[in-house]
Design a protein around this motif. Structure first.
Motif, PDB file in Angstrom:
ATOM      1  N   LYS A  45      14.383 -17.499 -21.473  1.00 57.45           N
ATOM      2  CA  LYS A  45      14.655 -16.597 -22.595  1.00 57.45           C
ATOM      3  C   LYS A  45      13.845 -15.304 -22.447  1.00 57.45           C
ATOM      4  CE  LYS A  45      14.579 -16.720 -27.611  1.00 57.45           C
ATOM      5  NZ  LYS A  45      15.942 -16.889 -28.023  1.00 57.45           N
ATOM      6  N   VAL A  46      14.470 -14.205 -22.784  1.00 57.55           N
ATOM      7  CA  VAL A  46      13.790 -12.911 -22.775  1.00 57.55           C
ATOM      8  C   VAL A  46      13.234 -12.674 -24.177  1.00 57.55           C
ATOM      9  CG1 VAL A  46      14.070 -10.429 -22.471  1.00 57.55           C
ATOM     10  CG2 VAL A  46      15.252 -12.004 -20.947  1.00 57.55           C
ATOM     11  N   LEU A  47      11.926 -12.439 -24.242  1.00 54.02           N
ATOM     12  CA  LEU A  47      11.248 -12.229 -25.515  1.00 54.02           C
ATOM     13  C   LEU A  47      10.763 -10.789 -25.629  1.00 54.02           C
ATOM     14  CD1 LEU A  47       8.959 -15.398 -25.517  1.00 54.02           C
ATOM     15  CD2 LEU A  47      11.171 -15.143 -26.609  1.00 54.02           C
ATOM     16  N   LEU A  48      10.586 -10.337 -26.852  1.00 54.08           N
ATOM     17  CA  LEU A  48       9.996  -9.030 -27.119  1.00 54.08           C
ATOM     18  C   LEU A  48       8.575  -9.233 -27.612  1.00 54.08           C
ATOM     19  CD1 LEU A  48      12.842  -7.080 -28.944  1.00 54.08           C
ATOM     20  CD2 LEU A  48      11.914  -6.626 -26.688  1.00 54.08           C
ATOM     21  N   CYS A  49       7.654  -8.511 -27.033  1.00 53.66           N
ATOM     22  CA  CYS A  49       6.250  -8.605 -27.434  1.00 53.66           C
ATOM     23  C   CYS A  49       6.065  -7.923 -28.789  1.00 53.66           C
ATOM     24  CB  CYS A  49       5.364  -7.949 -26.380  1.00 53.66           C
ATOM     25  SG  CYS A  49       3.618  -7.904 -26.842  1.00 53.66           S
ATOM     26  N   PRO A  50       5.428  -8.605 -29.736  1.00 56.31           N
ATOM     27  CA  PRO A  50       5.195  -7.982 -31.039  1.00 56.31           C
ATOM     28  C   PRO A  50       4.146  -6.870 -30.982  1.00 56.31           C
ATOM     29  CG  PRO A  50       4.197 -10.163 -30.969  1.00 56.31           C
ATOM     30  CD  PRO A  50       4.945  -9.989 -29.687  1.00 56.31           C
ATOM     31  N   GLU A  51       3.319  -6.856 -29.944  1.00 56.48           N
ATOM     32  CA  GLU A  51       2.261  -5.858 -29.816  1.00 56.48           C
ATOM     33  C   GLU A  51       2.762  -4.561 -29.176  1.00 56.48           C
ATOM     34  OE1 GLU A  51      -1.525  -4.481 -30.487  1.00 56.48           O
ATOM     35  OE2 GLU A  51      -0.763  -6.443 -31.057  1.00 56.48           O
ATOM     36  N   CYS A  52       3.353  -4.681 -27.967  1.00 59.57           N
ATOM     37  CA  CYS A  52       3.761  -3.467 -27.232  1.00 59.57           C
ATOM     38  C   CYS A  52       5.258  -3.203 -27.310  1.00 59.57           C
ATOM     39  CB  CYS A  52       3.307  -3.539 -25.770  1.00 59.57           C
ATOM     40  SG  CYS A  52       4.149  -4.788 -24.772  1.00 59.57           S
ATOM     41  N   GLY A  53       6.055  -4.185 -27.740  1.00 60.48           N
ATOM     42  CA  GLY A  53       7.494  -3.988 -27.899  1.00 60.48           C
ATOM     43  C   GLY A  53       8.304  -4.099 -26.614  1.00 60.48           C
ATOM     44  N   LYS A  54       7.679  -4.453 -25.511  1.00 63.79           N
ATOM     45  CA  LYS A  54       8.397  -4.572 -24.243  1.00 63.79           C
ATOM     46  C   LYS A  54       8.939  -5.996 -24.093  1.00 63.79           C
ATOM     47  CE  LYS A  54       5.897  -0.949 -21.932  1.00 63.79           C
ATOM     48  NZ  LYS A  54       5.107  -0.545 -20.795  1.00 63.79           N
ATOM     49  N   SER A  55      10.013  -6.109 -23.325  1.00 66.38           N
ATOM     50  CA  SER A  55      10.624  -7.417 -23.114  1.00 66.38           C
ATOM     51  C   SER A  55      10.095  -8.053 -21.833  1.00 66.38           C
ATOM     52  CB  SER A  55      12.141  -7.293 -23.057  1.00 66.38           C
ATOM     53  OG  SER A  55      12.519  -6.495 -21.972  1.00 66.38           O
ATOM     54  N   PHE A  56      10.090  -9.387 -21.830  1.00 65.30           N
ATOM     55  CA  PHE A  56       9.652 -10.141 -20.657  1.00 65.30           C
ATOM     56  C   PHE A  56      10.294 -11.511 -20.672  1.00 65.30           C
ATOM     57  CE2 PHE A  56       6.721 -11.118 -24.020  1.00 65.30           C
ATOM     58  CZ  PHE A  56       6.450 -12.468 -23.879  1.00 65.30           C
ATOM     59  N   ASN A  57      10.336 -12.139 -19.506  1.00 61.68           N
ATOM     60  CA  ASN A  57      10.923 -13.450 -19.336  1.00 61.68           C
ATOM     61  C   ASN A  57       9.855 -14.515 -19.589  1.00 61.68           C
ATOM     62  OD1 ASN A  57      11.446 -15.901 -17.551  1.00 61.68           O
ATOM     63  ND2 ASN A  57      13.436 -14.884 -17.540  1.00 61.68           N
ATOM     64  N   LEU A  58      10.161 -15.473 -20.455  1.00 65.24           N
ATOM     65  CA  LEU A  58       9.201 -16.512 -20.827  1.00 65.24           C
ATOM     66  C   LEU A  58       8.782 -17.355 -19.629  1.00 65.24           C
ATOM     67  CD1 LEU A  58       7.592 -18.168 -22.882  1.00 65.24           C
ATOM     68  CD2 LEU A  58       9.682 -19.439 -23.355  1.00 65.24           C
ATOM     69  N   PHE A  59       9.729 -17.792 -18.822  1.00 61.72           N
ATOM     70  CA  PHE A  59       9.413 -18.650 -17.683  1.00 61.72           C
ATOM     71  C   PHE A  59       8.533 -17.913 -16.676  1.00 61.72           C
ATOM     72  CE2 PHE A  59      10.137 -21.334 -14.008  1.00 61.72           C
ATOM     73  CZ  PHE A  59      10.141 -22.594 -14.583  1.00 61.72           C
ATOM     74  N   TYR A  60       8.855 -16.650 -16.404  1.00 60.05           N
ATOM     75  CA  TYR A  60       8.049 -15.848 -15.480  1.00 60.05           C
ATOM     76  C   TYR A  60       6.631 -15.673 -16.035  1.00 60.05           C
ATOM     77  CZ  TYR A  60       6.254 -11.905 -12.851  1.00 60.05           C
ATOM     78  OH  TYR A  60       5.466 -11.089 -12.080  1.00 60.05           O
ATOM     79  N   SER A  61       6.540 -15.427 -17.319  1.00 65.29           N
ATOM     80  CA  SER A  61       5.242 -15.243 -17.961  1.00 65.29           C
ATOM     81  C   SER A  61       4.386 -16.489 -17.789  1.00 65.29           C
ATOM     82  CB  SER A  61       5.443 -14.950 -19.448  1.00 65.29           C
ATOM     83  OG  SER A  61       4.246 -15.031 -20.158  1.00 65.29           O
ATOM     84  N   ARG A  62       4.975 -17.655 -18.039  1.00 68.70           N
ATOM     85  CA  ARG A  62       4.232 -18.904 -17.903  1.00 68.70           C
ATOM     86  C   ARG A  62       3.818 -19.153 -16.451  1.00 68.70           C
ATOM     87  NH1 ARG A  62       4.802 -22.915 -21.973  1.00 68.70           N
ATOM     88  NH2 ARG A  62       4.552 -21.804 -23.916  1.00 68.70           N
ATOM     89  N   ALA A  63       4.717 -18.873 -15.530  1.00 63.87           N
ATOM     90  CA  ALA A  63       4.427 -19.135 -14.113  1.00 63.87           C
ATOM     91  C   ALA A  63       3.374 -18.182 -13.562  1.00 63.87           C
ATOM     92  CB  ALA A  63       5.703 -19.028 -13.293  1.00 63.87           C
ATOM     93  N   LYS A  64       3.407 -16.947 -13.986  1.00 60.66           N
ATOM     94  CA  LYS A  64       2.525 -15.918 -13.427  1.00 60.66           C
ATOM     95  C   LYS A  64       1.184 -15.831 -14.169  1.00 60.66           C
ATOM     96  CE  LYS A  64       2.212 -12.431 -10.555  1.00 60.66           C
ATOM     97  NZ  LYS A  64       2.127 -12.629  -9.149  1.00 60.66           N
ATOM     98  N   LEU A  65       1.222 -15.710 -15.474  1.00 60.00           N
ATOM     99  CA  LEU A  65       0.005 -15.443 -16.240  1.00 60.00           C
ATOM    100  C   LEU A  65      -0.747 -16.699 -16.683  1.00 60.00           C
ATOM    101  CD1 LEU A  65       1.309 -12.553 -18.501  1.00 60.00           C
ATOM    102  CD2 LEU A  65       0.111 -12.394 -16.333  1.00 60.00           C
ATOM    103  N   CYS A  66      -0.033 -17.789 -16.838  1.00 59.99           N
ATOM    104  CA  CYS A  66      -0.663 -19.001 -17.353  1.00 59.99           C
ATOM    105  C   CYS A  66      -0.958 -20.014 -16.250  1.00 59.99           C
ATOM    106  CB  CYS A  66       0.238 -19.640 -18.412  1.00 59.99           C
ATOM    107  SG  CYS A  66       0.585 -18.573 -19.812  1.00 59.99           S
ATOM    108  N   ALA A  67      -0.860 -19.607 -15.012  1.00 58.31           N
ATOM    109  CA  ALA A  67      -0.975 -20.538 -13.886  1.00 58.31           C
ATOM    110  C   ALA A  67      -2.310 -21.282 -13.861  1.00 58.31           C
ATOM    111  CB  ALA A  67      -0.762 -19.799 -12.568  1.00 58.31           C
TER     112      ALA A  67
END
Length: 113
Positions: free
Chosen positions: A35-57
């Protein structure tokens, strides 16, 4: 908001998960996790799965069913429940957790190492 975006947002989950995706073998849980989400802070969109794989590794909570999303642009963490239902949040978190656990079991790594 464009007409196309409004149309896609109005479709139910099953309508968005088309026959073509099913035919190609895309798992419904995988579809939801991307799912593509919108950040409530900066307003940019990102992919949830990519975010988890990259930033939460390296985070140990990743394999414990964490229900937070982390923006790939500004690194703000926020609850997934602000973007999906409680059930969908739990299901998506569990699916991502199972994919990550399978990866760690295959390659012998653990979060935080």
């Amino acid at each position: 908001m464009s007409y196309e975006r409004r149309y896609i947002n109005d479709l139910t989950r099953d309508e968005r998960y088309s026959f073509e995706l099913q035919r190609k073998g895309v798992n419904k849980s995988f579809y939801d996790a991307n799912k593509v989400l919108l950040c409530p802070e900066c307003g940019k969109s990102f992919n949830l799965f990519y975010s988890r794989a990259k930033l939460c590794a390296g985070c140990p909570d990743l394999v414990r069913g964490c229900e937070l999303a982390r923006c790939t642009h500004c690194h703000t963490e926020f609850p997934l429940r602000s973007h999906m239902s409680k059930r969908a949040t739990r299901t998506t978190s569990n699916y991502i957790e199972s994919v990550v656990k399978r990866y760690y079991d295959t390659f012998g790594e653990r979060p935080g190492q």
